[in-house]
Enzyme design. Structure first.
Site, PDB file in Angstrom:
ATOM      1  N   LYS A  14       3.387  16.273  -4.898  1.00 35.25           N
ATOM      2  CA  LYS A  14       2.456  16.909  -5.809  1.00 35.25           C
ATOM      3  C   LYS A  14       2.585  18.264  -5.684  1.00 35.25           C
ATOM      4  CE  LYS A  14      -0.476  12.739  -6.172  1.00 35.25           C
ATOM      5  NZ  LYS A  14      -1.808  12.320  -6.243  1.00 35.25           N
ATOM      6  N   TYR A  54      -0.164   8.411 -15.367  1.00 36.15           N
ATOM      7  CA  TYR A  54      -1.429   8.177 -14.752  1.00 36.15           C
ATOM      8  C   TYR A  54      -2.502   7.202 -15.756  1.00 36.15           C
ATOM      9  CZ  TYR A  54      -1.127  10.788 -10.563  1.00 36.15           C
ATOM     10  OH  TYR A  54      -1.118  11.389  -9.423  1.00 36.15           O
ATOM     11  N   ASN A 117      -3.646  15.232  -2.876  1.00 36.15           N
ATOM     12  CA  ASN A 117      -3.529  14.516  -1.735  1.00 36.15           C
ATOM     13  C   ASN A 117      -1.861  14.287  -1.398  1.00 36.15           C
ATOM     14  OD1 ASN A 117      -2.746  12.977  -3.859  1.00 36.15           O
ATOM     15  ND2 ASN A 117      -3.901  11.227  -3.297  1.00 36.15           N
ATOM     16  N   HIS A 120       2.236  11.358  -4.292  1.00 39.95           N
ATOM     17  CA  HIS A 120       1.990  10.027  -5.155  1.00 39.95           C
ATOM     18  C   HIS A 120       3.242   8.957  -4.715  1.00 39.95           C
ATOM     19  CE1 HIS A 120       1.298   7.341  -8.180  1.00 39.95           C
ATOM     20  NE2 HIS A 120       2.671   7.133  -8.265  1.00 39.95           N
ATOM     21  N   GLU A 131       7.432   3.693 -13.367  1.00 41.96           N
ATOM     22  CA  GLU A 131       7.543   5.085 -12.920  1.00 41.96           C
ATOM     23  C   GLU A 131       8.817   5.553 -12.807  1.00 41.96           C
ATOM     24  OE1 GLU A 131       4.852   5.367  -9.468  1.00 41.96           O
ATOM     25  OE2 GLU A 131       3.088   4.586 -10.623  1.00 41.96           O
TER      26      GLU A 131
END
Ligand code: CMP
Length: 152
Positions: A14, A54, A117, A120, A131
């Site tokens: 990310k 998302y 975080n 992903h 995805e």
């Protein structure tokens, strides 16, 4: 017992991982586990791609912030292959909330915030398929055999 089947999964390093210079650390941990990187792309996600990625979180309180964040800087998109790759990568990444992620996992060792975080990773075969198709074209995937394939 027969080996678990090979799977392919999507990993995104990310924006925090890219901007903090942690791309190499993430790739290293995946490679050292014995997983094979079969596609890689450094890209700044567009808003439509981020919203599609998302989509399952649309309507949740954190959705707006999540889309803003994931489009704020480039990500490294990786397609990762190996035995039980979906489960194995999720275990390497750790719990969604880095404050609760176990030491030794990427998030447990290197992150603290829920939105930023670090990584992903697809959470199921259906998510992985969806995805991977969102972030890569069929022609992006390469084939090769790791020299340590007989061990991993
Ligand atoms: P990721 O694995 O990319 O999937 C959805 C993301 O939403 C998650 O990591 C977090 O970065 C983010 N997020 C923010 N708040 C929450 C929350 N309360 N629950 C789950 N995910 C959250």
């Amino acid at each position: 017992m027969p080996e678990a089947p090979k799977e392919r999964t999507l990993v995104l390093v990310k924006p925090d991982g890219v901007r903090r210079g942690l791309v190499g650390e993430v790739v290293t941990r995946l490679e050292r586990k014995g997983l094979t990187i079969v596609a890689a792309r450094m890209v700044r996600l567009t808003r439509p791609i981020a919203e599609t990625h998302y989509a399952e979180h649309r309507g949740k309180p954190f959705y707006g912030e999540l889309v803003e964040y994931i489009t704020s800087a480039p990500v490294l998109a990786l397609a990762v292959e190996g035995r039980s790759a979906i489960t194995v990568v999720r275990a390497l990444v750790g719990a969604t909330d880095p404050a609760k992620a176990a030491p030794g996992t990427l998030r447990g060792d290197l992150a603290l915030a829920m939105t930023s975080n670090l990584v992903h990773a697809s959470d199921s075969p259906a998510s992985a398929e969806r995805e991977l198709a969102l972030h890569f074209h069929d022609k992006d995937f390469v084939r090769y055999t790791r020299t340590d394939a007989e061990y991993v």
